[in-house]
Design a protein around this motif. Structure first.
Motif, PDB file in Angstrom:
ATOM      1  N   SER A 250      42.420  44.258  34.467  1.00  0.00           N
ATOM      2  CA  SER A 250      42.775  43.257  35.473  1.00  0.00           C
ATOM      3  C   SER A 250      42.347  43.702  36.858  1.00  0.00           C
ATOM      4  N   GLY A 251      42.495  42.795  37.826  1.00  0.00           N
ATOM      5  CA  GLY A 251      42.162  43.122  39.199  1.00  0.00           C
ATOM      6  C   GLY A 251      40.698  43.490  39.357  1.00  0.00           C
ATOM      7  N   PHE A 252      40.454  44.667  39.909  1.00  0.00           N
ATOM      8  CA  PHE A 252      39.096  45.167  40.135  1.00  0.00           C
ATOM      9  C   PHE A 252      38.269  45.149  38.856  1.00  0.00           C
ATOM     10  N   PHE A 253      38.881  45.551  37.740  1.00  0.00           N
ATOM     11  CA  PHE A 253      38.135  45.654  36.487  1.00  0.00           C
ATOM     12  C   PHE A 253      37.645  44.288  36.003  1.00  0.00           C
ATOM     13  N   GLU A 254      38.352  43.236  36.379  1.00  0.00           N
ATOM     14  CA  GLU A 254      37.909  41.890  36.035  1.00  0.00           C
ATOM     15  C   GLU A 254      36.783  41.442  36.962  1.00  0.00           C
ATOM     16  N   GLY A 255      36.944  41.696  38.265  1.00  0.00           N
ATOM     17  CA  GLY A 255      35.937  41.261  39.229  1.00  0.00           C
ATOM     18  C   GLY A 255      34.630  42.016  39.122  1.00  0.00           C
ATOM     19  N   ILE A 256      34.691  43.313  38.818  1.00  0.00           N
ATOM     20  CA  ILE A 256      33.496  44.157  38.832  1.00  0.00           C
ATOM     21  C   ILE A 256      32.507  43.778  37.740  1.00  0.00           C
ATOM     22  N   GLN A 257      32.970  43.047  36.722  1.00  0.00           N
ATOM     23  CA  GLN A 257      32.082  42.666  35.626  1.00  0.00           C
ATOM     24  C   GLN A 257      30.954  41.750  36.102  1.00  0.00           C
ATOM     25  N   LYS A 258      31.169  41.081  37.244  1.00  0.00           N
ATOM     26  CA  LYS A 258      30.162  40.152  37.764  1.00  0.00           C
ATOM     27  C   LYS A 258      29.173  40.834  38.725  1.00  0.00           C
ATOM     28  N   ILE A 259      29.358  42.128  38.973  1.00  0.00           N
ATOM     29  CA  ILE A 259      28.508  42.837  39.933  1.00  0.00           C
ATOM     30  C   ILE A 259      27.373  43.559  39.206  1.00  0.00           C
ATOM     31  N   ASP A 260      26.156  43.399  39.708  1.00  0.00           N
ATOM     32  CA  ASP A 260      24.981  44.015  39.088  1.00  0.00           C
ATOM     33  C   ASP A 260      24.967  45.526  39.283  1.00  0.00           C
TER      34      ASP A 260
ATOM     35  N   MET B 173      37.694  53.438  36.664  1.00  0.00           N
ATOM     36  CA  MET B 173      37.339  52.876  37.963  1.00  0.00           C
ATOM     37  C   MET B 173      36.121  53.581  38.551  1.00  0.00           C
ATOM     38  N   LEU B 174      36.086  54.907  38.483  1.00  0.00           N
ATOM     39  CA  LEU B 174      34.953  55.662  39.018  1.00  0.00           C
ATOM     40  C   LEU B 174      33.681  55.413  38.205  1.00  0.00           C
ATOM     41  N   THR B 175      33.837  55.211  36.913  1.00  0.00           N
ATOM     42  CA  THR B 175      32.666  54.905  36.069  1.00  0.00           C
ATOM     43  C   THR B 175      32.036  53.592  36.491  1.00  0.00           C
ATOM     44  N   GLU B 176      32.867  52.566  36.730  1.00  0.00           N
ATOM     45  CA  GLU B 176      32.353  51.271  37.173  1.00  0.00           C
ATOM     46  C   GLU B 176      31.743  51.371  38.571  1.00  0.00           C
ATOM     47  N   CYS B 177      32.369  52.168  39.438  1.00  0.00           N
ATOM     48  CA  CYS B 177      31.831  52.356  40.786  1.00  0.00           C
ATOM     49  C   CYS B 177      30.448  53.003  40.733  1.00  0.00           C
ATOM     50  N   TYR B 178      30.294  53.990  39.876  1.00  0.00           N
ATOM     51  CA  TYR B 178      28.994  54.660  39.740  1.00  0.00           C
ATOM     52  C   TYR B 178      27.931  53.672  39.259  1.00  0.00           C
ATOM     53  N   ARG B 179      28.328  52.782  38.360  1.00  0.00           N
ATOM     54  CA  ARG B 179      27.369  51.812  37.815  1.00  0.00           C
ATOM     55  C   ARG B 179      26.816  50.899  38.905  1.00  0.00           C
ATOM     56  N   VAL B 180      27.687  50.390  39.786  1.00  0.00           N
ATOM     57  CA  VAL B 180      27.226  49.388  40.762  1.00  0.00           C
ATOM     58  C   VAL B 180      26.688  50.009  42.047  1.00  0.00           C
ATOM     59  N   LEU B 181      26.912  51.312  42.253  1.00  0.00           N
ATOM     60  CA  LEU B 181      26.424  51.957  43.475  1.00  0.00           C
ATOM     61  C   LEU B 181      24.928  52.234  43.369  1.00  0.00           C
TER      62      LEU B 181
END
Length: 466
Positions: free
Chosen positions: A232-242, A292-300
């Motif tokens: 939920s929250g960030f984890f839901e929104g981040i799915q739309k980020i390249d 959270m850090l794994t998703e951050c690394y992906r989009v950075l």
């Protein structure tokens, strides 16, 4: 009404408002030593002319606990205030409540609920007083206050709070009236804030509104929490980020340190409470941060930076190691926000903490935008009276951090927006930003702050007069 000693066996207990009597030991011991000091109240059924299918001559109006103790002590007679005229059900209930309201073991919520019920009963019996003169017909709050021996102002506040309890039953769980009133006031402010934010958002949605303010409002995304915090929250929104799409991430997640009990006010009163703050259980924190850090690394983007705020005790080594584990590069030598004002939930044991830490790690090769700058950022805290989030950081400091790591035009992502001050700081610097939050009330406050502020010059500190 007369006072007499009557046989306990002549009193019909009847249906009582209280179904259970707790903590009788103390009263029983006192009555065993000194007798029944306070008389019970009864209705003389024969003298009053009331028609009841009761064989006993008296009906108990008030004093159920005392009668139960008298039974335990096997007392033959008890002192009683005897009402010898017919009473309505409302009058009998008012007498019972008037007796019970003076009990020492009465909880605050029980007391104010009884005060309200007594007042409502007396109004139903006598009618509502319209004229302000003391001898006018009817019944007023001033009459109830006099009857209960409290001030009219106190009774008025208590009745308002008792009414709020009917709407917000959760208030019964708080420790005292003062805390409950603060919660009611906060709820009222939240409703007003939400209505104002809705109006402003509609205004900014039109073509006539300031486009910059509209962009800021639209960059604050709400994804309500779900039972599974990892989806939920960030984890839901981040799915739309390249992948590889943002230049800097400012990550300020929940600290998993029971902030509700650990944080104290930094002086003065604040409009902000911790009621809307979404803390995370320590046992969930490792998986939460790693995902959270794994998703951050992906989009950075390669050559991008992550600013990761954290609680050093106990998470310093875990956060540093996890940043490295998911692919970031850096040293466990944090940046420091020096606030200049300390706080401690146990000042008798621990020195006040005057700083907060953040790790700054990178993805791939990159240089600081301000080479050679020190790792200390000295900025005073946001004044408590202007906070809209309990962990809010000053816009001026966030601007200094952002310009240290990237240029105008950079894209900034904020996984846990809170106050939204990072969006305002990035906007001031000509950067593009967006982020996520689970608590709508923070977005409402952000919308109001955007509307009331000056485009390109948002501030946390008031401008000092020359």
């Amino acid at each position: 009404m007369r006072l007499e000693y009557i046989s306990r066996s002549d009193i019909e207990i009847g249906a009582r408002g209280r179904k259970k009597y707790d903590n009788l030991e103390g009263l029983t011991a006192d009555m065993g030593q000194r007798g029944m000091i306070s008389p019970v109240a009864v209705l003389d059924l024969k003298a009053s002319g009331a028609v009841y299918t009761i064989i006993k001559p008296y009906l108990l109006l008030a004093g159920g606990r005392r009668m139960r103790c008298a039974e335990i002590l096997d007392m033959n007679t008890v002192p009683a205030h005897i009402y010898d005229h017919e009473l309505s059900k409302q009058e009998m209930r008012a007498i019972e409540l008037s007796e019970n309201i003076h009990r020492e073991d009465l909880a605050w919520d029980e007391k104010i609920t009884m005060e309200k019920e007594i007042h409502d009963l007396m109004v139903s019996i006598h009618g509502e007083k319209v004229a302000p003169t003391p001898d006018a017909p009817g019944w007023s709050q001033a009459d109830t206050a006099h009857m209960l021996n409290i001030s009219p102002a106190t009774l008025s506040r208590d009745i308002q709070l008792a009414t709020s309890i009917e709407v917000i039953p959760e208030l019964r769980g708080v420790t005292d009236k003062t805390t409950a009133r603060k919660m009611v006031e906060a709820a009222g402010r939240s409703i007003i804030r939400s209505e104002k934010a809705n109006v402003l958002e509609k205004q900014h949605a039109t073509g006539d509104a300031d486009l910059k303010k509209k962009e800021l409002i639209n960059s604050y995304f709400i994804f309500p929490p779900r039972p599974d915090i990892l989806s939920s929250g960030f984890f839901e929104g981040i799915q739309k980020i390249d992948d590889n799409s943002v230049h800097l991430i400012e990550l300020d997640p929940p600290y998993a340190i029971a902030l509700q009990t650990a944080r104290k006010s930094e002086g003065g009163s604040s409009k902000t409470t911790l009621s809307g703050y979404n803390e995370i259980a320590p046992k969930l924190y490792p998986d939460f941060i790693k995902k959270m850090l794994t998703e951050c690394y992906r989009v950075l983007r390669p050559g991008g930076w992550i600013i990761n705020w954290f609680a050093p005790d106990p998470w310093f080594p875990y956060v540093s190691n996890t940043l490295t584990e998911v692919g970031f590069v850096g040293k466990a030598m944090p940046g420091i926000w020096a606030k200049g004002m300390g706080q401690s939930n146990r000042p008798d044991l621990y020195l006040g903490s005057t700083y907060e830490m953040f790790f700054y790690y990178r993805k791939g090769e990159v240089r600081l935008n301000l080479p050679g700058r020190g790792n200390i950022f000295s900025f005073k805290s946001v004044p408590p009276s202007t906070k809209i989030h309990p962990t809010e950081r000053p816009i001026e400091m966030i601007m200094e951090i952002l310009r240290t790591f990237c240029d105008a035009g950079s894209i900034i992502m904020v996984p846990c927006l809170g106050s939204g001050n990072t969006l305002l700081a990035a906007h001031n610097l000509g950067m593009n930003s967006f982020g996520y939050e689970v608590e709508k009330s923070y977005r409402d406050s952000f919308i109001i702050r955007v509307n009331d502020g000056v485009v390109g010059d948002y501030k946390s500190y008031k401008q000092e007069k020359e």
